[in-house]
Write an enzyme that holds these catalytic residues in place. Structure first.
Site, PDB file in Angstrom:
ATOM      1  N   SER A 251       4.554  -2.960   4.833  1.00 31.31           N
ATOM      2  CA  SER A 251       4.926  -3.172   6.238  1.00 31.31           C
ATOM      3  C   SER A 251       5.433  -4.602   6.449  1.00 31.31           C
ATOM      4  CB  SER A 251       3.714  -2.926   7.138  1.00 31.31           C
ATOM      5  OG  SER A 251       2.664  -3.816   6.791  1.00 31.31           O
TER       6      SER A 251
ATOM      7  N   CYS B 186     -28.607 -12.976 -13.637  1.00 30.51           N
ATOM      8  CA  CYS B 186     -29.218 -13.969 -12.746  1.00 30.51           C
ATOM      9  C   CYS B 186     -29.731 -13.385 -11.422  1.00 30.51           C
ATOM     10  CB  CYS B 186     -28.227 -15.089 -12.451  1.00 30.51           C
ATOM     11  SG  CYS B 186     -26.949 -14.590 -11.289  1.00 30.51           S
TER      12      CYS B 186
ATOM     13  N   CYS C  14     -23.426 -16.391 -10.692  1.00 28.52           N
ATOM     14  CA  CYS C  14     -23.073 -16.932 -12.026  1.00 28.52           C
ATOM     15  C   CYS C  14     -21.673 -16.514 -12.483  1.00 28.52           C
ATOM     16  CB  CYS C  14     -24.109 -16.520 -13.064  1.00 28.52           C
ATOM     17  SG  CYS C  14     -24.022 -14.779 -13.542  1.00 28.52           S
TER      18      CYS C  14
ATOM     19  N   GLN D 179       0.619  -6.505  -3.477  1.00 26.44           N
ATOM     20  CA  GLN D 179      -0.496  -6.754  -2.555  1.00 26.44           C
ATOM     21  C   GLN D 179      -1.609  -5.740  -2.829  1.00 26.44           C
ATOM     22  OE1 GLN D 179       1.167  -7.506   1.706  1.00 26.44           O
ATOM     23  NE2 GLN D 179       2.637  -6.232   0.646  1.00 26.44           N
TER      24      GLN D 179
ATOM     25  N   ILE E  25      -4.523  -3.454  -4.700  1.00 25.79           N
ATOM     26  CA  ILE E  25      -5.705  -3.818  -5.485  1.00 25.79           C
ATOM     27  C   ILE E  25      -6.134  -2.647  -6.355  1.00 25.79           C
ATOM     28  CG2 ILE E  25      -6.541  -5.538  -3.815  1.00 25.79           C
ATOM     29  CD1 ILE E  25      -8.290  -3.378  -2.569  1.00 25.79           C
ATOM     30  N   ASP E  26      -5.231  -1.657  -6.527  1.00 20.61           N
ATOM     31  CA  ASP E  26      -5.618  -0.409  -7.180  1.00 20.61           C
ATOM     32  C   ASP E  26      -5.321  -0.347  -8.672  1.00 20.61           C
ATOM     33  OD1 ASP E  26      -2.821   0.095  -7.261  1.00 20.61           O
ATOM     34  OD2 ASP E  26      -2.895   1.174  -5.351  1.00 20.61           O
TER      35      ASP E  26
ATOM     36  N   HIS F 259      -3.816  -9.935  -4.165  1.00 17.78           N
ATOM     37  CA  HIS F 259      -5.082  -9.663  -3.478  1.00 17.78           C
ATOM     38  C   HIS F 259      -6.189  -9.215  -4.424  1.00 17.78           C
ATOM     39  CE1 HIS F 259      -2.594  -8.983   0.468  1.00 17.78           C
ATOM     40  NE2 HIS F 259      -2.733 -10.249   0.163  1.00 17.78           N
TER      41      HIS F 259
ATOM     42  N   ALA G  81       0.806  -1.217   0.000  1.00 20.31           N
ATOM     43  CA  ALA G  81       0.000   0.000   0.000  1.00 20.31           C
ATOM     44  C   ALA G  81       0.844   1.274   0.000  1.00 20.31           C
ATOM     45  CB  ALA G  81      -0.927  -0.018   1.210  1.00 20.31           C
TER      46      ALA G  81
HETATM   47  P1  NAD Z   1       0.484  -1.572   5.014  1.00 20.93           P
HETATM   48  O1  NAD Z   1      -0.601  -0.544   5.057  1.00 20.93           O
HETATM   49  O2  NAD Z   1       0.519  -2.631   6.040  1.00 20.93           O
HETATM   50  O3  NAD Z   1       1.898  -0.856   5.096  1.00 20.93           O
HETATM   51  C1  NAD Z   1       2.218   0.207   4.264  1.00 20.93           C
HETATM   52  C2  NAD Z   1       3.660   0.609   4.546  1.00 20.93           C
HETATM   53  O4  NAD Z   1       3.982   1.617   3.606  1.00 20.93           O
HETATM   54  C3  NAD Z   1       3.874   1.204   5.952  1.00 20.93           C
HETATM   55  O5  NAD Z   1       4.847   0.420   6.631  1.00 20.93           O
HETATM   56  C4  NAD Z   1       4.402   2.621   5.668  1.00 20.93           C
HETATM   57  O6  NAD Z   1       5.522   2.934   6.452  1.00 20.93           O
HETATM   58  C5  NAD Z   1       4.835   2.553   4.226  1.00 20.93           C
HETATM   59  N1  NAD Z   1       4.704   3.782   3.469  1.00 20.93           N
HETATM   60  C6  NAD Z   1       3.723   4.723   3.534  1.00 20.93           C
HETATM   61  N2  NAD Z   1       3.924   5.674   2.625  1.00 20.93           N
HETATM   62  C7  NAD Z   1       5.067   5.341   1.959  1.00 20.93           C
HETATM   63  C8  NAD Z   1       5.796   5.923   0.901  1.00 20.93           C
HETATM   64  N3  NAD Z   1       5.408   7.067   0.321  1.00 20.93           N
HETATM   65  N4  NAD Z   1       6.927   5.308   0.481  1.00 20.93           N
HETATM   66  C9  NAD Z   1       7.348   4.150   1.058  1.00 20.93           C
HETATM   67  N5  NAD Z   1       6.698   3.554   2.064  1.00 20.93           N
HETATM   68  C10 NAD Z   1       5.565   4.141   2.504  1.00 20.93           C
HETATM   69  O7  NAD Z   1       0.459  -2.121   3.553  1.00 20.93           O
HETATM   70  P2  NAD Z   1       0.684  -3.590   3.017  1.00 20.93           P
HETATM   71  O8  NAD Z   1       1.949  -4.151   3.529  1.00 20.93           O
HETATM   72  O9  NAD Z   1       0.494  -3.478   1.542  1.00 20.93           O
HETATM   73  O10 NAD Z   1      -0.516  -4.434   3.612  1.00 20.93           O
HETATM   74  C11 NAD Z   1      -1.809  -3.916   3.691  1.00 20.93           C
HETATM   75  C12 NAD Z   1      -2.871  -4.648   2.933  1.00 20.93           C
HETATM   76  O11 NAD Z   1      -3.831  -3.680   2.563  1.00 20.93           O
HETATM   77  C13 NAD Z   1      -2.438  -5.273   1.671  1.00 20.93           C
HETATM   78  O12 NAD Z   1      -3.029  -6.485   1.631  1.00 20.93           O
HETATM   79  C14 NAD Z   1      -3.030  -4.399   0.545  1.00 20.93           C
HETATM   80  O13 NAD Z   1      -3.654  -5.225  -0.399  1.00 20.93           O
HETATM   81  C15 NAD Z   1      -4.136  -3.640   1.188  1.00 20.93           C
HETATM   82  N6  NAD Z   1      -4.241  -2.211   0.793  1.00 20.93           N
HETATM   83  C16 NAD Z   1      -4.097  -1.876  -0.509  1.00 20.93           C
HETATM   84  C17 NAD Z   1      -4.153  -0.546  -0.894  1.00 20.93           C
HETATM   85  C18 NAD Z   1      -3.975  -0.220  -2.358  1.00 20.93           C
HETATM   86  O14 NAD Z   1      -4.314  -1.039  -3.200  1.00 20.93           O
HETATM   87  N7  NAD Z   1      -3.439   0.934  -2.697  1.00 20.93           N
HETATM   88  C19 NAD Z   1      -4.340   0.451   0.055  1.00 20.93           C
HETATM   89  C20 NAD Z   1      -4.513   0.060   1.400  1.00 20.93           C
HETATM   90  C21 NAD Z   1      -4.442  -1.273   1.749  1.00 20.93           C
END
Ligand code: NAD
Length: 252
Positions: free
Chosen positions: A200, A161, A137, A108, A110-111, A126, A30
């Site tokens: 993270s 459906c 369906c 990870q 989903i965007d 994800h 994320a």
């Molecule tokens: P997380 O939210 O657990 O961790 C995000 C990490 O990114 C944090 O440790 C933070 O320190 C770091 N961070 C924040 N801004 C940053 C930047 N500009 N540069 C570098 N690092 C930065 O995210 P995760 O590990 O992906 O796990 C969360 C779950 O949530 C995943 O399964 C994901 O699919 C989902 N999620 C996805 C989105 C998206 O698709 N954009 C958004 C939120 C959550």
């Protein structure tokens, strides 16, 4: 040492490692999309201030009350996903792939921002919140179709459906898609440099992938604002925002 000097030294190290590698795989979370305006789960940002994640993106709760998810989608997620644009970090990874040394992005997220930045080989662990399908369906729907249907029916129902529509994402309580996990594991075994960006590394089982790469002999680089549990294993850790670091390491 000042932050600026430390960043500069680390960018030079990162450039050297990228240049020396033949098979780079990126593993993103994320944090890579935070600079595109999409809040992360962990850290400040308030994505969950209004909606309880246990309910909004959990399969158990979706089965009980799908309207909760669809209200979350209507009030929060739709605008975030429609308005967000890829940032410098997404573009740098796409550029590395065009150059031939980055072979895949395992995400990870989903965007869909990696694909919109131009990345071709993207494994979405994800799923993708811009796709939907009918729970009965399995007819697929785009985000635009789902949004239009949502204007007249909550939750939206399949025109074929009558089944409820759901997002094509892995909700809490669901398994990751086996084919994508296997592909990600193959990439983790094949790479000589695993580049973790904005994760993270606490979400299991996705966080196994960088560990596997390191175990298989790859160098491990982590670019994340906050520390992660794998920092001790990494060959290089950069605790800075990903956009500027990757822009300088790849584009300049
Ligand atoms: P997380 O939210 O657990 O961790 C995000 C990490 O990114 C944090 O440790 C933070 O320190 C770091 N961070 C924040 N801004 C940053 C930047 N500009 N540069 C570098 N690092 C930065 O995210 P995760 O590990 O992906 O796990 C969360 C779950 O949530 C995943 O399964 C994901 O699919 C989902 N999620 C996805 C989105 C998206 O698709 N954009 C958004 C939120 C959550």
């Amino acid at each position: 040492m000042s932050d600026l000097v430390e960043d500069t030294i680390q960018i030079v190290q990162l450039k050297q490692m990228l240049n020396a590698a033949n098979y780079i795989v990126a593993f993103t979370g994320a944090g890579i999309s935070a600079e595109s305006g999409i809040p992360t789960f962990r850290g400040v940002g308030g994505l969950w201030s209004k909606y309880d994640p246990e309910k909004a993106v959990s399969i158990d709760y979706f089965r009980i009350d799908p309207t909760y998810y669809w209200k979350f989608f209507r009030d929060v997620r739709h605008d975030l996903m429609i308005n967000a644009q890829p940032n410098a970090a997404h573009s740098a990874l796409a550029e590395l792939e065009r150059g031939g040394r980055l072979r895949a992005v395992i995400t990870q997220n989903i965007d869909g921002l990696h694909q919109r930045a131009g990345s071709k080989t993207v494994f979405e662990l994800h799923g993708n919140t811009r796709r939907f399908y009918c729970v009965r369906c399995r007819k697929p729907f785009t985000i635009e179709q789902a949004w239009e249907m949502l204007q007249t029916k909550l939750p939206p129902e399949c025109d074929k459906c009558g089944g409820v529509l759901r997002p094509d994402v892995v909700l809490f309580g669901e398994y990751l898609p086996e084919d994508v996990v296997q592909a990600a594991q193959r990439e983790a075994a094949a790479c000589d440099l695993m580049l973790v960006v904005g994760s993270s590394l606490v979400v299991y089982p996705a966080n196994n992938i960088p560990y596997q790469a390191k175990y298989n002999g790859a160098k491990l680089v982590i670019i994340n604002i906050d520390p992660t549990p794998l920092d001790g294993l990494a060959d290089l850790v950069i605790n800075s925002a990903a956009g500027e670091i990757l822009k300088q390491a790849v584009m300049e």
